[in-house]
Scaffold this motif. Structure first.
Motif, mmCIF file in Angstrom:
data_model
loop_
_atom_site.group_PDB
_atom_site.id
_atom_site.type_symbol
_atom_site.label_atom_id
_atom_site.label_comp_id
_atom_site.label_asym_id
_atom_site.label_seq_id
_atom_site.Cartn_x
_atom_site.Cartn_y
_atom_site.Cartn_z
ATOM 1 N N PRO A 9 39.217 49.358 46.567
ATOM 2 C CA PRO A 9 39.030 47.923 47.293
ATOM 3 C C PRO A 9 38.514 48.073 48.794
ATOM 4 O O PRO A 9 37.813 48.864 49.685
ATOM 5 C CB PRO A 9 40.480 48.264 48.025
ATOM 6 C CG PRO A 9 40.635 49.779 47.851
ATOM 7 C CD PRO A 9 40.322 50.587 46.970
ATOM 8 N N GLY A 10 37.768 47.059 48.776
ATOM 9 C CA GLY A 10 36.700 46.074 49.475
ATOM 10 C C GLY A 10 35.501 46.277 49.628
ATOM 11 O O GLY A 10 34.525 45.968 50.483
ATOM 12 N N ASP A 31 41.861 44.559 38.434
ATOM 13 C CA ASP A 31 40.908 45.105 38.805
ATOM 14 C C ASP A 31 42.458 46.525 39.840
ATOM 15 O O ASP A 31 42.371 45.303 41.627
ATOM 16 C CB ASP A 31 40.025 44.919 39.808
ATOM 17 C CG ASP A 31 38.695 45.422 40.895
ATOM 18 O OD1 ASP A 31 38.697 46.400 41.063
ATOM 19 O OD2 ASP A 31 37.956 44.890 41.421
ATOM 20 N N HIS A 34 41.715 47.083 43.810
ATOM 21 C CA HIS A 34 41.922 45.877 44.290
ATOM 22 C C HIS A 34 43.155 45.523 44.825
ATOM 23 O O HIS A 34 44.011 44.665 46.533
ATOM 24 C CB HIS A 34 40.552 44.795 43.897
ATOM 25 C CG HIS A 34 41.228 43.550 44.442
ATOM 26 N ND1 HIS A 34 40.351 43.250 45.702
ATOM 27 C CD2 HIS A 34 41.355 41.743 44.005
ATOM 28 C CE1 HIS A 34 40.459 42.337 46.441
ATOM 29 N NE2 HIS A 34 41.131 41.473 45.201
ATOM 30 N N ASP A 35 44.147 45.407 43.855
ATOM 31 C CA ASP A 35 45.558 45.021 43.980
ATOM 32 C C ASP A 35 46.154 45.628 43.982
ATOM 33 O O ASP A 35 47.759 45.249 45.374
ATOM 34 C CB ASP A 35 45.974 44.527 42.266
ATOM 35 C CG ASP A 35 45.174 43.368 41.617
ATOM 36 O OD1 ASP A 35 44.230 42.342 42.705
ATOM 37 O OD2 ASP A 35 44.909 43.380 40.478
ATOM 38 N N ARG A 216 36.800 37.155 44.222
ATOM 39 C CA ARG A 216 36.943 38.150 43.202
ATOM 40 C C ARG A 216 35.371 39.174 43.412
ATOM 41 O O ARG A 216 35.699 40.197 43.755
ATOM 42 C CB ARG A 216 36.759 38.073 42.295
ATOM 43 C CG ARG A 216 37.862 37.412 41.075
ATOM 44 C CD ARG A 216 38.363 37.601 39.971
ATOM 45 N NE ARG A 216 37.333 36.942 39.264
ATOM 46 C CZ ARG A 216 37.029 35.661 39.369
ATOM 47 N NH1 ARG A 216 38.191 34.673 39.712
ATOM 48 N NH2 ARG A 216 35.540 35.288 38.430
ATOM 49 N N ILE A 218 33.099 40.625 46.670
ATOM 50 C CA ILE A 218 33.442 40.947 47.600
ATOM 51 C C ILE A 218 31.857 40.634 48.535
ATOM 52 O O ILE A 218 31.402 41.553 47.652
ATOM 53 C CB ILE A 218 33.882 42.980 47.310
ATOM 54 C CG1 ILE A 218 35.230 42.617 46.801
ATOM 55 C CG2 ILE A 218 33.769 43.571 49.093
ATOM 56 C CD1 ILE A 218 35.804 44.166 46.817
#
Length: 235
Positions: A9-10, A31, A34-35, A216, A218
């Motif tokens: 994530p990120g 994703d 990410h969640d 969405r 990034i």
């Protein structure tokens, strides 16, 4: 059913090459990290046995798990019409995607030339030397190859007369290098008009344009593969 994409994530990183193909093809996916966070990603990866991914990104659907960017994109290309049906054309796209992966590995080594797990701050002198060689020698070689690949096709895209996953990957390569080396790319880009033309065409694909303007997408940052350190850039 929607695919499950597992990636850190990120970060755009290697996962972004997969995201762009999914988004451009309007293919449903979640994703997952990410969640749910990096802990969920590590738990999922560590709980797997048998034919397991070595590392993210990996894609999952109904028990099928596919890892490695080129492998994932080859699968998506065949299943979702993001690549031509001709075998020679498919192999050519896969060859280009593997060469993109070579470039990405060299990009990462610019800011981690000594040890991948050490901080950039611990290897700055070596990174400055690696960056100079990459900017002056390796980058023109890669970009020239990709520009020649685009010129070899009589159509508007890398192959055929419609975009494929290789075109979205090429877009990401250009965007990443612009973020990492803005001065150097301003100098080099006029020499590679076919490359930039395809980058611009991908940006205008409706689903890609919507994705780029969404939350969405990034932002590039200095935790990813393409990192901007001003001291490593030069015209």
């Amino acid at each position: 059913m929607a695919y499950t994409l597992w990636y850190w994530p990120g970060l755009q990183g290697r996962g972004e090459f997969v995201r762009l193909a999914l988004e451009g093809g309007e293919i449903p996916y979640t994703d997952a990290a990410h969640d749910r966070g990096a802990e969920a990603l590590m738990a999922d990866l560590n709980d797997r046995t048998g034919r397991t991914p070595f590392a993210p990104p990996y894609l999952e659907l109904n028990g099928l798990v596919i890892a490695q960017v080129a492998n994932i994109l080859m699968y998506l290309g065949e299943r979702h019409d993001l690549a031509p049906s001709n075998m020679a054309d498919r192999l050519w796209l896969n060859q280009l995607q593997l060469t993109f992966a070579d470039l990405v590995a060299e990009v990462h080594n610019v800011h981690h030339p000594v040890a991948m797990m050490d901080y950039y701050a611990d290897q700055k002198p070596e990174a400055a030397r690696a960056a100079k060689q990459f900017r002056e020698e390796r980058l023109p070689k890669f970009l020239g190859h990709f520009d020649d690949a685009a010129q070899a096709n009589p159509g508007e895209w890398l192959i055929d007369h419609r975009w494929t996953y290789a075109d979205t990957s090429l877009f990401q390569i250009v965007e990443g290098l612009r973020y990492m080396f803005p001065q150097r790319m301003r100098t080099l880009e006029p020499d590679y008009p076919n490359l930039i033309r395809i980058r611009d065409q991908v940006a205008e694909i409706p689903a890609i344009r919507a994705y780029l303007n969404s939350a969405r997408r990034i932002a590039f940052n200095t935790d990813g593969i393409f990192r901007h350190y001003p001291e490593l850039d030069a015209a």
